[in-house]
Motif scaffolding. Structure first.
Motif, PDB file in Angstrom:
ATOM      1  N   ARG A   1       0.850  -1.166   0.000  1.00 19.64           N
ATOM      2  CA  ARG A   1       0.000   0.000   0.000  1.00 19.64           C
ATOM      3  C   ARG A   1       0.892   1.223   0.000  1.00 19.64           C
ATOM      4  O   ARG A   1       1.746   1.401   0.855  1.00 19.64           O
ATOM      5  CB  ARG A   1      -0.929   0.002   1.227  1.00 19.64           C
TER       6      ARG A   1
ATOM      7  N   GLY B   1      -1.772   6.368  -3.506  1.00 20.71           N
ATOM      8  CA  GLY B   1      -2.679   5.929  -4.553  1.00 20.71           C
ATOM      9  C   GLY B   1      -3.380   4.653  -4.154  1.00 20.71           C
ATOM     10  O   GLY B   1      -3.669   4.422  -2.983  1.00 20.71           O
TER      11      GLY B   1
ATOM     12  N   ARG C   1      -2.150  -2.069  -4.277  1.00 21.53           N
ATOM     13  CA  ARG C   1      -1.709  -2.723  -5.489  1.00 21.53           C
ATOM     14  C   ARG C   1      -1.051  -4.063  -5.188  1.00 21.53           C
ATOM     15  O   ARG C   1      -0.396  -4.238  -4.176  1.00 21.53           O
ATOM     16  CB  ARG C   1      -0.733  -1.832  -6.251  1.00 21.53           C
TER      17      ARG C   1
ATOM     18  N   THR D   1       1.691  -7.010  -6.261  1.00 21.28           N
ATOM     19  CA  THR D   1       2.924  -7.162  -7.029  1.00 21.28           C
ATOM     20  C   THR D   1       2.824  -8.300  -8.012  1.00 21.28           C
ATOM     21  O   THR D   1       3.755  -8.555  -8.754  1.00 21.28           O
ATOM     22  CB  THR D   1       4.120  -7.409  -6.087  1.00 21.28           C
TER      23      THR D   1
ATOM     24  N   ARG E   1      -4.235  -2.088 -14.742  1.00 18.94           N
ATOM     25  CA  ARG E   1      -3.717  -0.722 -14.773  1.00 18.94           C
ATOM     26  C   ARG E   1      -2.499  -0.574 -15.678  1.00 18.94           C
ATOM     27  O   ARG E   1      -2.112   0.539 -16.017  1.00 18.94           O
ATOM     28  CB  ARG E   1      -3.308  -0.291 -13.338  1.00 18.94           C
TER      29      ARG E   1
ATOM     30  N   LEU F   1      -0.266   5.146 -14.670  1.00 12.91           N
ATOM     31  CA  LEU F   1       0.432   4.885 -13.415  1.00 12.91           C
ATOM     32  C   LEU F   1       1.646   5.792 -13.270  1.00 12.91           C
ATOM     33  O   LEU F   1       2.391   6.025 -14.222  1.00 12.91           O
ATOM     34  CB  LEU F   1       0.893   3.433 -13.345  1.00 12.91           C
TER      35      LEU F   1
ATOM     36  N   ASP G   1       3.084   3.335  -7.724  1.00 11.60           N
ATOM     37  CA  ASP G   1       2.282   2.377  -8.489  1.00 11.60           C
ATOM     38  C   ASP G   1       3.014   1.936  -9.756  1.00 11.60           C
ATOM     39  O   ASP G   1       2.989   0.762 -10.122  1.00 11.60           O
ATOM     40  CB  ASP G   1       0.938   2.999  -8.857  1.00 11.60           C
TER      41      ASP G   1
ATOM     42  N   ALA H   1       5.753  -0.441  -8.746  1.00  9.19           N
ATOM     43  CA  ALA H   1       5.241  -1.771  -8.429  1.00  9.19           C
ATOM     44  C   ALA H   1       4.958  -2.562  -9.705  1.00  9.19           C
ATOM     45  O   ALA H   1       5.212  -3.768  -9.779  1.00  9.19           O
ATOM     46  CB  ALA H   1       3.973  -1.647  -7.590  1.00  9.19           C
TER      47      ALA H   1
END
Length: 317
Positions: free
Chosen positions: A6, A9, A12, A14, A70, A86, A90, A93
């Motif tokens: 986290r 944004g 997410r 990985t 994304r 992105l 983000d 990642a």
């Protein structure tokens, strides 16, 4: 399911998931966020809408592994990262996740190409396992033109036709040797010959020619390897450019080349203006990218009216 992080944004993952035929529209939507930056991936995805991914001989991954995609990593002859909107943690990642998958599968592609920040970010994650590298080109201005050129088009510039393959092929090989550093014919030349022929057949190759069979590589040797003996070469190519990637409103010009014996004569700018004029009849934007150290080419494109909208990078293997 992958490890969850986290940051600034969205939450997410990985992990990634493999791109499927059902995902192709989603992948194309990610490309549409920046159609100039992602035209290489989009041009290869579009045929998969009809034929499926297996038929185009490529695959890819979507990030994150669950939830709304994304970002995309397209893997064929080239690796092309498409990170959509992105940024920051983000984006990092997504690059971490794509890098892990690419390391796991090993290198099969001949290059990584796309927006410089993303390509160099991937290369930072892959260099230790994907080397040795032929060349890293970290700064390649991405240029576009969506209006009439600032230079009058060359009246001698025109579309090539497939019957001109005996003249097109030596020029194409010479361009490739100069740009990449090795012959595109290799041990199995058929694929490259078919690409040169196919681009001409599709009305995607522009040339200016002159009388005679002169070429900057040994035309007889090139043609003797890949074409039937005895084909006449009545003209040679003075200027060449191809619409190498087409997707949506964008046509990306590749393979721009002027025969060395005619450089400095002012051929390139009017010839490129002819390419732009003809291409804008079918597409909304003409794009290309060029090595930053190629000052002569950059000056030519700017004279024609191209403007920089971003920076690409290429890692060549």
């Amino acid at each position: 399911m992958g490890r969850w992080l986290r940051g600034q944004g969205v939450a997410r993952s990985t992990s990634v998931r493999a791109l499927t035929d059902d995902d192709v529209p989603v992948a194309l939507a990610l490309c549409a966020v920046d159609p100039v930056a992602s035209v290489l991936a989009a041009s290869r995805l579009r045929p998969a809408l009809q034929t499926g991914l297996a038929a185009v001989g490529a695959h890819g991954w979507l990030f994150p592994g669950v939830g709304e995609p994304r970002a995309l990593c397209w893997v064929g002859a080239n690796v092309v990262p498409v990170l959509g909107d992105l940024t920051g943690p983000d984006a990092e990642a997504a690059l971490d996740a794509f890098g892990a998958e690419l390391r796991r599968g090993g290198r099969k592609a001949s290059s990584i190409v796309g927006p410089a920040e993303h390509v160099l970010g991937l290369w930072d994650r892959l260099g230790a396992s994907w080397g040795p590298v032929r060349d890293v080109r970290p700064e390649q201005p991405s240029l576009v033109l969506d209006r009439a050129p600032d230079v009058a088009p060359d009246g001698e510039g025109r579309l090539a036709v497939p019957d001109e393959l005996p003249a097109l092929l030596p020029a194409s090989v010479a361009m490739f040797l100069e740009e990449v550093g090795y012959s595109p014919l290799g041990a199995a030349p058929g694929a490259y010959v078919e690409r040169v022929r196919s681009l001409a057949a599709q009305g995607r190759t522009f040339v200016r020619t002159a009388a005679g069979a002169r070429a900057e590589v040994d035309a007889a040797e090139v043609l003797g390897r890949v074409l039937p003996q005895g084909l006449p070469v009545r003209e040679h190519v003075v200027f060449k450019a191809e619409l190498g990637a087409l997707a949506g409103p964008v046509a990306q010009v590749q393979g721009v080349w002027v025969t060395p014996a005619r450089r400095g004569e002012g051929i390139a700018a009017p010839a490129m203006a002819a390419v732009v004029t003809a291409t804008l009849e079918r597409f909304g934007v003409v794009s290309l990218y060029v090595n930053s150290y190629n000052e002569r080419a950059l000056a030519t494109y700017r004279r024609v009216g191209f403007e920089q909208v971003g920076t690409f990078a290429t890692v060549l293997f």
